[in-house]
Write a protein that holds these residues in place. Sequence first.
Motif, PDB file in Angstrom:
ATOM      1  N   ASP A 123      42.016  60.730  86.250  1.00 37.13           N
ATOM      2  CA  ASP A 123      42.777  61.514  85.208  1.00 37.13           C
ATOM      3  C   ASP A 123      40.904  62.942  85.732  1.00 37.13           C
ATOM      4  O   ASP A 123      41.742  63.739  86.220  1.00 37.13           O
ATOM      5  CB  ASP A 123      43.528  61.268  84.476  1.00 37.13           C
ATOM      6  CG  ASP A 123      44.875  61.001  84.089  1.00 37.13           C
ATOM      7  OD1 ASP A 123      44.702  60.682  85.681  1.00 37.13           O
ATOM      8  OD2 ASP A 123      45.074  60.021  83.347  1.00 37.13           O
ATOM      9  N   THR A 124      40.458  62.286  85.449  1.00 31.96           N
ATOM     10  CA  THR A 124      39.013  63.108  85.529  1.00 31.96           C
ATOM     11  C   THR A 124      38.903  63.696  86.454  1.00 31.96           C
ATOM     12  O   THR A 124      38.462  64.321  86.813  1.00 31.96           O
ATOM     13  CB  THR A 124      38.400  62.289  84.573  1.00 31.96           C
ATOM     14  OG1 THR A 124      38.075  61.385  85.249  1.00 31.96           O
ATOM     15  CG2 THR A 124      38.705  62.531  82.869  1.00 31.96           C
ATOM     16  N   LYS A 125      38.937  62.957  87.401  1.00 33.61           N
ATOM     17  CA  LYS A 125      38.817  63.267  88.875  1.00 33.61           C
ATOM     18  C   LYS A 125      39.790  63.512  89.691  1.00 33.61           C
ATOM     19  O   LYS A 125      39.409  64.710  90.359  1.00 33.61           O
ATOM     20  CB  LYS A 125      38.834  61.381  90.034  1.00 33.61           C
ATOM     21  CG  LYS A 125      38.119  60.546  89.547  1.00 33.61           C
ATOM     22  CD  LYS A 125      38.379  59.003  90.661  1.00 33.61           C
ATOM     23  CE  LYS A 125      37.557  59.380  91.745  1.00 33.61           C
ATOM     24  NZ  LYS A 125      36.401  59.289  92.570  1.00 33.61           N
ATOM     25  N   LYS A 126      41.288  63.848  89.533  1.00 36.62           N
ATOM     26  CA  LYS A 126      41.964  64.891  90.011  1.00 36.62           C
ATOM     27  C   LYS A 126      41.679  66.259  89.592  1.00 36.62           C
ATOM     28  O   LYS A 126      41.743  67.465  90.109  1.00 36.62           O
ATOM     29  CB  LYS A 126      43.729  64.435  89.111  1.00 36.62           C
ATOM     30  CG  LYS A 126      44.038  63.112  90.109  1.00 36.62           C
ATOM     31  CD  LYS A 126      45.540  62.661  89.119  1.00 36.62           C
ATOM     32  CE  LYS A 126      45.517  61.312  90.671  1.00 36.62           C
ATOM     33  NZ  LYS A 126      47.125  61.328  89.805  1.00 36.62           N
ATOM     34  N   ARG A 128      39.433  67.277  88.608  1.00 34.51           N
ATOM     35  CA  ARG A 128      37.633  67.548  88.701  1.00 34.51           C
ATOM     36  C   ARG A 128      37.354  68.260  89.906  1.00 34.51           C
ATOM     37  O   ARG A 128      37.254  69.089  90.815  1.00 34.51           O
ATOM     38  CB  ARG A 128      37.009  66.124  88.912  1.00 34.51           C
ATOM     39  CG  ARG A 128      34.914  66.669  89.259  1.00 34.51           C
ATOM     40  CD  ARG A 128      34.500  67.990  87.987  1.00 34.51           C
ATOM     41  NE  ARG A 128      33.369  67.838  88.561  1.00 34.51           N
ATOM     42  CZ  ARG A 128      33.203  69.457  88.305  1.00 34.51           C
ATOM     43  NH1 ARG A 128      33.367  70.447  87.765  1.00 34.51           N
ATOM     44  NH2 ARG A 128      31.467  70.169  88.588  1.00 34.51           N
ATOM     45  N   SER A 129      38.811  66.966  91.205  1.00 38.40           N
ATOM     46  CA  SER A 129      39.093  68.167  92.616  1.00 38.40           C
ATOM     47  C   SER A 129      40.167  69.458  92.163  1.00 38.40           C
ATOM     48  O   SER A 129      39.793  70.063  93.707  1.00 38.40           O
ATOM     49  CB  SER A 129      40.557  66.427  93.360  1.00 38.40           C
ATOM     50  OG  SER A 129      40.475  67.136  94.063  1.00 38.40           O
ATOM     51  N   GLY A 130      40.820  68.906  91.009  1.00 36.87           N
ATOM     52  CA  GLY A 130      41.457  70.717  91.075  1.00 36.87           C
ATOM     53  C   GLY A 130      40.138  71.451  91.031  1.00 36.87           C
ATOM     54  O   GLY A 130      41.172  72.974  92.064  1.00 36.87           O
ATOM     55  N   LYS A 132      37.703  71.688  91.790  1.00 36.35           N
ATOM     56  CA  LYS A 132      36.362  72.030  93.006  1.00 36.35           C
ATOM     57  C   LYS A 132      37.320  72.798  94.413  1.00 36.35           C
ATOM     58  O   LYS A 132      37.053  74.050  95.003  1.00 36.35           O
ATOM     59  CB  LYS A 132      35.969  70.666  93.843  1.00 36.35           C
ATOM     60  CG  LYS A 132      34.897  70.551  92.790  1.00 36.35           C
ATOM     61  CD  LYS A 132      33.521  69.272  93.764  1.00 36.35           C
ATOM     62  CE  LYS A 132      32.750  69.249  93.011  1.00 36.35           C
ATOM     63  NZ  LYS A 132      31.719  67.829  93.342  1.00 36.35           N
ATOM     64  N   ALA A 133      38.116  72.688  94.716  1.00 34.95           N
ATOM     65  CA  ALA A 133      39.424  72.817  95.662  1.00 34.95           C
ATOM     66  C   ALA A 133      39.937  74.560  94.778  1.00 34.95           C
ATOM     67  O   ALA A 133      39.801  75.319  95.768  1.00 34.95           O
ATOM     68  CB  ALA A 133      40.930  72.312  95.583  1.00 34.95           C
ATOM     69  N   ARG A 135      37.579  76.523  94.463  1.00 36.29           N
ATOM     70  CA  ARG A 135      36.373  77.550  94.614  1.00 36.29           C
ATOM     71  C   ARG A 135      36.271  77.731  95.831  1.00 36.29           C
ATOM     72  O   ARG A 135      35.749  78.471  96.548  1.00 36.29           O
ATOM     73  CB  ARG A 135      35.633  76.701  94.329  1.00 36.29           C
ATOM     74  CG  ARG A 135      35.205  76.275  92.916  1.00 36.29           C
ATOM     75  CD  ARG A 135      33.884  75.613  92.742  1.00 36.29           C
ATOM     76  NE  ARG A 135      33.798  74.658  91.191  1.00 36.29           N
ATOM     77  CZ  ARG A 135      32.833  73.711  91.066  1.00 36.29           C
ATOM     78  NH1 ARG A 135      32.585  73.362  92.244  1.00 36.29           N
ATOM     79  NH2 ARG A 135      32.687  73.651  89.806  1.00 36.29           N
TER      80      ARG A 135
END
Length: 141
Positions: A123-126, A128-130, A132-133, A135
């Motif tokens: 969940d935290t990876k998702k 964080r991915s959002g 960064k996406a 940006r």
Amino acid sequence: MVAIPITRSISIDDSELIESTTRSGGPGGQHVNTTDSAVILRFDVGLSPGLPLAVKNRIAVLAGSRLTRDGVLVLRSEGSRSQLLNRQEVRERLVALIKDATIVPKARRATKPSKAAKARRVDTKKVRSGVKAGRGKVRDD
């Protein structure tokens, strides 16, 4: 012969310790230039009859670079202007090191992360991915 007590069952003989003095650096002004106040203590771990083999092995690990290739532990103290205080400090450090070596470390039991921990990580990876996406370059659609 004076024995230095470490634990109830372990003690080392005073004759096993080799002490030498040298000039020390640091504060003290002219005093440190004229007196041998630093104390160097040498203790041959391998030849000590008062230490069990397991303790000798743990000392080798704990001592690190303070142990020579020949198995001699070298400790130096120059924190005080007094040779007597430096001698006491270096002996206390030796006793503390040997006491630490008498403690048997617990064996690590390998465990797996729980399902909840795995889910939290994903969940935290998702999230964080959002972040960064978001940006990226702005597109006109």
